[in-house]
Each structure stands twice: as C-alpha cells, then as structure tokens.
Design a protein around this motif. Structure first.
Motif, mmCIF file in Angstrom:
data_model
loop_
_atom_site.group_PDB
_atom_site.id
_atom_site.type_symbol
_atom_site.label_atom_id
_atom_site.label_comp_id
_atom_site.label_asym_id
_atom_site.label_seq_id
_atom_site.Cartn_x
_atom_site.Cartn_y
_atom_site.Cartn_z
ATOM 1 N N GLU A 1 28.640 45.118 45.000
ATOM 2 C CA GLU A 1 29.596 44.182 44.416
ATOM 3 C C GLU A 1 28.985 42.786 44.299
ATOM 4 O O GLU A 1 28.139 42.394 45.097
ATOM 5 N N ILE A 2 29.448 42.036 43.294
ATOM 6 C CA ILE A 2 29.011 40.655 43.127
ATOM 7 C C ILE A 2 29.886 39.787 44.024
ATOM 8 O O ILE A 2 31.051 39.532 43.724
ATOM 9 N N TYR A 3 29.332 39.377 45.148
ATOM 10 C CA TYR A 3 30.073 38.649 46.175
ATOM 11 C C TYR A 3 29.255 37.445 46.642
ATOM 12 O O TYR A 3 29.567 36.303 46.297
ATOM 13 N N ALA A 4 28.191 37.715 47.376
ATOM 14 C CA ALA A 4 27.324 36.622 47.819
ATOM 15 C C ALA A 4 26.670 35.933 46.623
ATOM 16 O O ALA A 4 26.426 34.714 46.654
ATOM 17 N N ILE B 1 33.669 33.905 38.966
ATOM 18 C CA ILE B 1 32.673 34.983 38.948
ATOM 19 C C ILE B 1 33.166 36.173 39.761
ATOM 20 O O ILE B 1 33.057 37.329 39.332
ATOM 21 N N ARG B 2 33.731 35.899 40.937
ATOM 22 C CA ARG B 2 34.222 36.975 41.800
ATOM 23 C C ARG B 2 35.365 37.745 41.148
ATOM 24 O O ARG B 2 35.370 38.982 41.145
ATOM 25 N N VAL B 3 36.314 37.036 40.577
ATOM 26 C CA VAL B 3 37.467 37.691 39.943
ATOM 27 C C VAL B 3 37.028 38.517 38.740
ATOM 28 O O VAL B 3 37.453 39.668 38.568
ATOM 29 N N ILE B 4 36.167 37.952 37.892
ATOM 30 C CA ILE B 4 35.703 38.676 36.706
ATOM 31 C C ILE B 4 34.904 39.907 37.108
ATOM 32 O O ILE B 4 35.047 40.982 36.509
ATOM 33 N N ALA B 5 34.072 39.772 38.134
ATOM 34 C CA ALA B 5 33.250 40.903 38.572
ATOM 35 C C ALA B 5 34.126 42.068 39.038
ATOM 36 O O ALA B 5 33.845 43.232 38.732
ATOM 37 N N VAL B 6 35.182 41.762 39.786
ATOM 38 C CA VAL B 6 36.072 42.825 40.269
ATOM 39 C C VAL B 6 36.913 43.374 39.121
ATOM 40 O O VAL B 6 37.096 44.585 39.001
ATOM 41 N N LEU C 1 31.883 44.708 37.496
ATOM 42 C CA LEU C 1 30.490 44.316 37.298
ATOM 43 C C LEU C 1 29.755 44.407 38.623
ATOM 44 O O LEU C 1 30.279 44.000 39.663
ATOM 45 N N THR C 2 28.569 44.916 38.606
ATOM 46 C CA THR C 2 27.790 45.080 39.848
ATOM 47 C C THR C 2 26.350 44.679 39.615
ATOM 48 O O THR C 2 25.877 44.590 38.459
ATOM 49 N N LEU C 3 25.640 44.457 40.692
ATOM 50 C CA LEU C 3 24.205 44.194 40.606
ATOM 51 C C LEU C 3 23.450 45.523 40.563
ATOM 52 O O LEU C 3 23.959 46.546 41.033
ATOM 53 N N PRO C 4 22.247 45.522 40.021
ATOM 54 C CA PRO C 4 21.461 46.760 39.992
ATOM 55 C C PRO C 4 21.145 47.248 41.412
ATOM 56 O O PRO C 4 20.953 46.453 42.321
ATOM 57 N N ILE C 5 21.110 48.557 41.574
ATOM 58 C CA ILE C 5 20.770 49.149 42.865
ATOM 59 C C ILE C 5 19.258 49.219 42.996
ATOM 60 O O ILE C 5 18.556 49.575 42.051
ATOM 61 N N VAL C 6 18.757 48.841 44.165
ATOM 62 C CA VAL C 6 17.312 48.906 44.408
ATOM 63 C C VAL C 6 16.847 50.359 44.305
ATOM 64 O O VAL C 6 17.386 51.237 44.972
ATOM 65 N N GLY C 7 15.891 50.587 43.429
ATOM 66 C CA GLY C 7 15.386 51.943 43.235
ATOM 67 C C GLY C 7 16.258 52.787 42.340
ATOM 68 O O GLY C 7 15.990 53.964 42.120
ATOM 69 N N GLY C 8 17.345 52.162 41.804
ATOM 70 C CA GLY C 8 18.270 52.938 40.984
ATOM 71 C C GLY C 8 17.829 53.000 39.524
ATOM 72 O O GLY C 8 16.892 52.394 39.096
ATOM 73 N N ALA D 1 48.373 42.983 47.722
ATOM 74 C CA ALA D 1 46.919 43.080 47.853
ATOM 75 C C ALA D 1 46.207 42.250 46.788
ATOM 76 O O ALA D 1 45.199 41.576 47.072
ATOM 77 N N ARG D 2 46.715 42.277 45.565
ATOM 78 C CA ARG D 2 46.058 41.517 44.499
ATOM 79 C C ARG D 2 46.157 40.015 44.739
ATOM 80 O O ARG D 2 45.216 39.261 44.476
ATOM 81 N N THR D 3 47.324 39.587 45.245
ATOM 82 C CA THR D 3 47.497 38.170 45.542
ATOM 83 C C THR D 3 46.539 37.734 46.643
ATOM 84 O O THR D 3 45.917 36.670 46.565
ATOM 85 N N LEU D 4 46.404 38.559 47.682
ATOM 86 C CA LEU D 4 45.492 38.237 48.773
ATOM 87 C C LEU D 4 44.047 38.229 48.298
ATOM 88 O O LEU D 4 43.237 37.432 48.762
ATOM 89 N N PHE D 5 43.725 39.125 47.351
ATOM 90 C CA PHE D 5 42.373 39.116 46.800
ATOM 91 C C PHE D 5 42.102 37.794 46.089
ATOM 92 O O PHE D 5 41.019 37.215 46.208
ATOM 93 N N LEU D 6 43.101 37.301 45.361
ATOM 94 C CA LEU D 6 42.932 36.029 44.664
ATOM 95 C C LEU D 6 42.715 34.897 45.659
ATOM 96 O O LEU D 6 41.833 34.049 45.465
ATOM 97 N N PHE D 7 43.495 34.898 46.750
ATOM 98 C CA PHE D 7 43.314 33.882 47.781
ATOM 99 C C PHE D 7 41.928 33.997 48.411
ATOM 100 O O PHE D 7 41.283 32.999 48.728
ATOM 101 N N ASP D 8 41.472 35.227 48.606
ATOM 102 C CA ASP D 8 40.142 35.440 49.172
ATOM 103 C C ASP D 8 39.071 34.880 48.241
ATOM 104 O O ASP D 8 38.109 34.242 48.685
#
Length: 200
Positions: free
Chosen positions: A147-150, A184-189, A193-200, A86-93
C-alpha cells in the motif's frame, strides 16, 4: 503554531482510537486495548524525539495523555458505532498522518536536523506508531505491505522542506504539505494504487 499543537493533540486521540479498535478486533482485554492505543499514539513522535536527543513531548505535556485516554475511552464505549464509521475513521487517519508528518518535519528542522533527516523523521512521526501497533498484534505492518502509506508521508515531508527553504509562510506550508499526504493516501486506497513488488 497553536493550531498545529491542537491538531497534533487531535491526531494523538485519533491514533489512540485506531490502536484500541485494532486491539479489540483481536479479542484483547481493556488494558491491552488501552496499551495498544497508547503506543500507537505516541510511538512515532517518541522515536522522533529520541533521535533528536529530546524528551518525548508527552512526558512534559499531560494534554497528550488526556487526549490518548479520551481516544481509548471513545474506542471502548462506542465500539459498535465506530465499526460502522470505518470510512470516516480512515479519513481521520489519512488526515492524522498528514499532520503528524508536518509536525515531525517542523520539529526536526527547529532542532537543526538536516533537510534529509527531517524528511525521514517526519515519516517516522506518522507511521512508526502503526508499525509498533501491528507488531504487537502479530500483523504485517502497513509500511511493509504494498500500500502507498509511508510514500505519501515522504512526499509531504519533502514538499514541506522545499517550501520552507523557499520561505513560504509556515501555516500555508503546513496546510499544503499535510494535504498532499492525505490526498495521496485517500486516492491510493480509493483506486487501489500500490507500489511495485520487489521481484514481482
């Protein structure tokens, strides 16, 4: 450019694997898994091409369909092995969304999209296949979670446009921009690390 083409094919195969594996975890039959893998691999790029008033690239280039079929077969035949990687596939993703972002931005600029539009279309290329996959599987798309993705894709797309405007060599630009997305994606996971929640 030829290197980017083959990387794009590899990305399509990896996305097909992730789509088919996601379907298999929901107990979907082999046709459903193949269909999910297919739309995951071509969804983002097809949407980008439609916005650019072009035929989706896989319609004219059968190599994409071969790569997708190979990805689906790998997911079906080696499911147990892949579940342990799973971790290897995440890296490929993570690498896949990086290069899909670059390919999307570069193609958009090639067909005279504005810089801002190219950034958005680069992001679409990378994430919309996953959005379609998650929607089909009745899950909240990753892009709608905190999650920090887009955001990673947008960062790489912006860097590509800026370096392109500065006249940086294409291959170097593609490497730096795709790497930024992936890092950025690897470090965030890794560090949750996450973005702030709207209204949170």
């Amino acid at each position: 450019m030829e290197l980017i083409y083959y990387i794009d094919l590899l990305g399509a195969m990896v996305f097909a694997i992730s789509g088919a594996m996601a379907a298999s975890r929901h107990g979907i039959d082999i046709f459903g898994a193949a269909f999910t893998g297919f739309v995951t691999a071509i969804g983002g790029g097809s949407l980008r091409d439609i916005f650019l008033n072009l035929r989706p690239v896989w319609v004219d280039d059968g190599n994409y369909l071969i790569a997708i079929l190979a990805g689906v077969l790998i997911a079906v035949l080696f499911k147990k092995v892949l579940d342990k990687l799973a971790r290897t596939l995440f890296l490929f993703d993570a690498l896949g969304i990086g290069f899909f972002t670059v390919v999307g931005v570069q193609k958009s600029l090639l067909f005279e999209a504005s810089g801002i539009a190219a950034v958005v279309l680069g992001m679409f290329s990378a994430v919309m296949g996953g959005v379609i996959r998650d929607t089909l599987l009745n899950e909240t798309p990753l892009i709608l979670r905190k999650e920090i993705y887009a955001t990673a894709c947008l960062s790489g797309a912006i860097l590509f446009v800026l370096l392109d405007m500065g006249g940086v060599n294409y291959n170097l630009n593609a490497f730096l921009s795709a790497s930024l997305v992936s890092v950025i994606r690897v470090i965030a996971v890794r560090y949750q690390l996450t973005l702030p929640i709207v209204g949170g």
